[in-house]
Design an enzyme around this catalytic site. Structure first.
Site, PDB file in Angstrom:
ATOM      1  N   HIS A 168     -46.983  12.020 -17.265  1.00 21.29           N
ATOM      2  CA  HIS A 168     -46.280  10.739 -17.078  1.00 21.29           C
ATOM      3  C   HIS A 168     -46.769   9.766 -18.157  1.00 21.29           C
ATOM      4  O   HIS A 168     -47.948   9.780 -18.527  1.00 21.29           O
ATOM      5  CB  HIS A 168     -46.567  10.180 -15.676  1.00 21.29           C
ATOM      6  CG  HIS A 168     -45.724   8.979 -15.363  1.00 21.29           C
ATOM      7  ND1 HIS A 168     -46.014   7.730 -15.881  1.00 21.29           N
ATOM      8  CD2 HIS A 168     -44.600   8.833 -14.632  1.00 21.29           C
ATOM      9  CE1 HIS A 168     -45.095   6.873 -15.466  1.00 21.29           C
ATOM     10  NE2 HIS A 168     -44.218   7.518 -14.706  1.00 21.29           N
ATOM     11  N   GLU A 214     -38.081  10.091 -19.269  1.00 20.38           N
ATOM     12  CA  GLU A 214     -38.393   8.712 -18.875  1.00 20.38           C
ATOM     13  C   GLU A 214     -38.659   7.889 -20.132  1.00 20.38           C
ATOM     14  O   GLU A 214     -39.801   7.842 -20.610  1.00 20.38           O
ATOM     15  CB  GLU A 214     -39.640   8.687 -17.982  1.00 20.38           C
ATOM     16  CG  GLU A 214     -39.481   9.419 -16.677  1.00 20.38           C
ATOM     17  CD  GLU A 214     -40.402   8.852 -15.610  1.00 20.38           C
ATOM     18  OE1 GLU A 214     -39.901   8.429 -14.564  1.00 20.38           O
ATOM     19  OE2 GLU A 214     -41.621   8.798 -15.836  1.00 20.38           O
ATOM     20  N   SER A 260     -36.349   2.721 -14.139  1.00 16.27           N
ATOM     21  CA  SER A 260     -35.535   1.669 -13.505  1.00 16.27           C
ATOM     22  C   SER A 260     -34.281   2.195 -12.817  1.00 16.27           C
ATOM     23  O   SER A 260     -33.279   1.479 -12.731  1.00 16.27           O
ATOM     24  CB  SER A 260     -35.175   0.569 -14.512  1.00 16.27           C
ATOM     25  OG  SER A 260     -36.354  -0.070 -14.961  1.00 16.27           O
ATOM     26  N   GLY A 296     -40.356   2.042  -8.848  1.00 15.09           N
ATOM     27  CA  GLY A 296     -40.257   0.811  -8.064  1.00 15.09           C
ATOM     28  C   GLY A 296     -39.280   0.900  -6.897  1.00 15.09           C
ATOM     29  O   GLY A 296     -39.612   0.523  -5.766  1.00 15.09           O
TER      30      GLY A 296
HETATM   31  P1  PGA Z   1     -39.551   2.927 -12.350  1.00 13.51           P
HETATM   32  O1  PGA Z   1     -40.670   4.054 -12.595  1.00 13.51           O
HETATM   33  O2  PGA Z   1     -38.444   3.565 -11.554  1.00 13.51           O
HETATM   34  O3  PGA Z   1     -40.257   1.847 -11.626  1.00 13.51           O
HETATM   35  O4  PGA Z   1     -39.066   2.516 -13.695  1.00 13.51           O
HETATM   36  C1  PGA Z   1     -40.309   5.362 -12.908  1.00 13.51           C
HETATM   37  C2  PGA Z   1     -41.549   6.137 -13.272  1.00 13.51           C
HETATM   38  O5  PGA Z   1     -42.424   5.591 -13.949  1.00 13.51           O
HETATM   39  O6  PGA Z   1     -41.675   7.308 -12.886  1.00 13.51           O
END
Ligand code: PGA
Length: 246
Positions: free
Chosen positions: A93, A157, A200, A222
């Site tokens: 990650h 991501e 997001s 989130g």
């Molecule tokens: P996010 O995080 O949905 O808050 O952007 C995704 C992640 O980091 O796996």
């Protein structure tokens, strides 16, 4: 743009990062339970793994050491994750790469160790805002996947789209995400491998993203901490799945 891969089955993964499991995570009607049409998995912190597994949630670790055991204070091995009942593990990650120095080589070792232990590795890749500005996003992702074994799940991501707790941050556009997912699929030896989108994703934008032919699910940060919003994402995935079947 809207033709799905044959036999697509979505995976919606909740990455709770360093937060406690949301209220109701272990209730009988928990939105974090796998739906018949869609796989749902949760990624709690290490100290909450057992609670999630006891609540019959499909659970994964947020990282894990490739060595099965050793003098590594504070670490948890991928083999130990398997022993407690995990099914998945996140590898590389961007927050681990940034804050804990996980390199492409180390991430490849994690993925190999996970496959050997019988866990599904979800290998996270994605470029920074600066790399995208310079047009280097494809090179970055290709390098991140270079030594990754086959049989994995990928999560694209883009670092610039990860909310970091800011719900107003925009996700990647469906077009940008689809383009990168198609590129990633072209690199993978197993074309049927799942490629998740993360950054997001929320109740509002999930439909547009999940409709893309090369997006096979979401890694949700989130929005996964809000049970109602997460439920919405799962419901959208279930509805799309049913559309594809009929
Ligand atoms: P996010 O995080 O949905 O808050 O952007 C995704 C992640 O980091 O796996």
């Amino acid at each position: 743009m809207l033709t799905p891969m044959p036999n697509k089955r979505f995976l919606i993964a909740a990455n709770w990062k360093m937060h406690s499991p949301p209220p109701g995570f272990d209730a009988a009607d928990s939105p974090y339970k796998t739906e018949s049409a869609v796989d749902v998995a949760v990624f709690p912190s290490f100290i909450d793994l057992s609670r999630c597994i006891s609540a019959q949630l499909i659970t994964g670790g947020q990282t894990g050491r490739p060595e099965p055991s050793g003098a590594l204070t504070g670490d948890v091995s991928i083999a130990q994750l398997k022993t407690v009942g995990c099914r998945y593990v996140l590898c590389g990650h961007s927050e681990r790469r940034k804050n804990h120095g996980e390199t492409d080589d180390y991430v490849a070792q994690q993925a190999i160790a996970a496959l050997e232990a019988g866990l599904h590795p979800i290998v996270c890749v994605g470029e920074t805002a600066d790399e995208r500005k310079k047009g280097k996003q494809h090179d970055v992702v290709k390098k991140q996947l270079k030594d990754i074994p086959s049989g994995i799940i990928v999560a694209y991501e883009p670092v610039w789209a990860i909310s970091g707790g800011d719900p107003s941050k925009p996700a990647a556009s469906a077009q940008d995400a689809q383009d990168m997912h198609a590129f990633i699929r072209s690199l993978l030896p197993d074309k049927a491998m799942r490629i998740l989108y993360g950054g997001s994703m929320n109740g509002k934008n999930c439909e547009e993203l999940l409709k893309c032919p090369d997006i096979d699910g979401g890694l949700v940060g989130g929005a996964s901490l809000k049970p109602e919003e997460f439920k919405k994402i799962v419901e959208v995935a279930v509805a799309l799945e049913k559309n594809y079947e009929s």
